[in-house]
Design an enzyme around this catalytic site. Structure first.
Site, PDB file in Angstrom:
ATOM      1  N   HIS A 108       0.812  -1.220   0.000  1.00 18.16           N
ATOM      2  CA  HIS A 108       0.000   0.000   0.000  1.00 18.16           C
ATOM      3  C   HIS A 108       0.844   1.268   0.000  1.00 18.16           C
ATOM      4  O   HIS A 108       0.328   2.351   0.299  1.00 18.16           O
ATOM      5  CB  HIS A 108      -0.955  -0.002   1.194  1.00 18.16           C
ATOM      6  CG  HIS A 108      -2.063  -0.991   1.056  1.00 18.16           C
ATOM      7  ND1 HIS A 108      -2.862  -1.389   2.114  1.00 18.16           N
ATOM      8  CD2 HIS A 108      -2.524  -1.680  -0.024  1.00 18.16           C
ATOM      9  CE1 HIS A 108      -3.747  -2.276   1.686  1.00 18.16           C
ATOM     10  NE2 HIS A 108      -3.561  -2.469   0.397  1.00 18.16           N
ATOM     11  N   CYS A 119       5.304  11.149 -14.023  1.00 17.57           N
ATOM     12  CA  CYS A 119       6.255  10.167 -14.558  1.00 17.57           C
ATOM     13  C   CYS A 119       6.454   8.961 -13.647  1.00 17.57           C
ATOM     14  O   CYS A 119       7.207   8.043 -13.995  1.00 17.57           O
ATOM     15  CB  CYS A 119       7.605  10.826 -14.843  1.00 17.57           C
ATOM     16  SG  CYS A 119       8.594  11.199 -13.369  1.00 17.57           S
ATOM     17  N   ASN A 200      -4.535 -12.227  15.762  1.00 21.32           N
ATOM     18  CA  ASN A 200      -5.305 -10.999  15.801  1.00 21.32           C
ATOM     19  C   ASN A 200      -5.861 -10.775  17.195  1.00 21.32           C
ATOM     20  O   ASN A 200      -6.156 -11.737  17.920  1.00 21.32           O
ATOM     21  CB  ASN A 200      -6.477 -11.082  14.812  1.00 21.32           C
ATOM     22  CG  ASN A 200      -6.562  -9.881  13.903  1.00 21.32           C
ATOM     23  OD1 ASN A 200      -5.999  -8.832  14.184  1.00 21.32           O
ATOM     24  ND2 ASN A 200      -7.281 -10.031  12.800  1.00 21.32           N
TER      25      ASN A 200
END
Length: 232
Positions: A108, A119, A200
């Site tokens: 990300h 560019c 988690n």
């Protein structure tokens, strides 16, 4: 028998213990803004000053943060595991690098990087970016934060998918399981026959796709798992 090939995905939860807020934190930077205003190309086009100020604040916050035991344990795993360890992060901070990791895929983008909108040249971002800052490569006044916003394609997807296709173990740490394409990595890994593990604080939305669930703070669960792997 060869050492297992490991792919690790980290999300905001691993950096939360270092003081960096997530989308869901009340009172943090994200709570003060709509995602549509600060994390989309359209938001940048509408109000570039707001977006640049937002990421300047995030950059300053991230620069002051220090890695925690989870970051350091993953660096140890990369250093000491005899098989391959591919570390992919959804985070835009540099805490994995500060913790000692040498190779990190920032799917990300990164707060410490600037991107030319014309560019696509990249360079080290100053702590305070300005609107209309010139690209050092082409000179266009089109610098922007090197962040993958909603609606844009994450970086290095080919490399990530190749790693998942040969993974023996896939681990998701501190991820919500609802932001794609990262939320779909576990399915790709399972298709390749990998053993899947979620670490988690709270179960992710795709928790049912994991073989092994290890709830708790990343600073505790990750070092314990790394020690387990390195002892095998």
């Amino acid at each position: 028998m060869s050492a297992p090939s490991i792919v690790i995905l980290t999300g905001a939860g691993i950096s939360a213990e270092s003081g960096l807020g997530t989308f869901r934190d009340e009172g943090g930077l994200w709570a003060q803004h709509r995602i549509e205003d600060v994390a989309t190309p359209e938001g940048f086009a509408r109000n570039p000053q707001l977006v640049v100020d937002f990421y300047n604040a995030r950059r300053t916050q991230a620069a002051e943060a220090t890695p925690n035991a989870a970051h350091e344990a993953l660096a140890r795993l990369q250093s000491e595991h005899s098989g391959s360890v591919t570390l992919v992060t959804q985070n835009v901070d540099a805490l994995h690098e500060k913790g000692g990791s040498k190779t990190v895929i920032h799917m990300h983008g990164a707060l410490n990087s600037a991107l030319c909108g014309r560019c696509e040249h990249r360079w080290s971002a100053p702590l305070e970016m300005t609107v209309g800052q010139s690209c050092p490569h082409c000179g266009a006044p089109s610098a922007r934060p090197d962040i993958v916003w909603f609606g844009e394609m994450p970086y290095e997807m080919d490399r990530i998918e190749k790693a998942l296709a040969r993974a023996d173990v896939f681990v998701a740490i501190g991820t919500s399981g609802n932001v794609y394409p990262a939320a779909g990595f576990v399915q790709l890994a399972r298709h390749a026959g990998a053993h899947t593990i979620e670490m988690n604080l709270d179960p992710g939305e795709n928790v049912g796709l994991f073989d092994d669930i290890r709830p708790g703070m990343a600073s505790q669960t990750v070092p314990a798992w790394v020690s387990e792997v390195l002892s095998q």
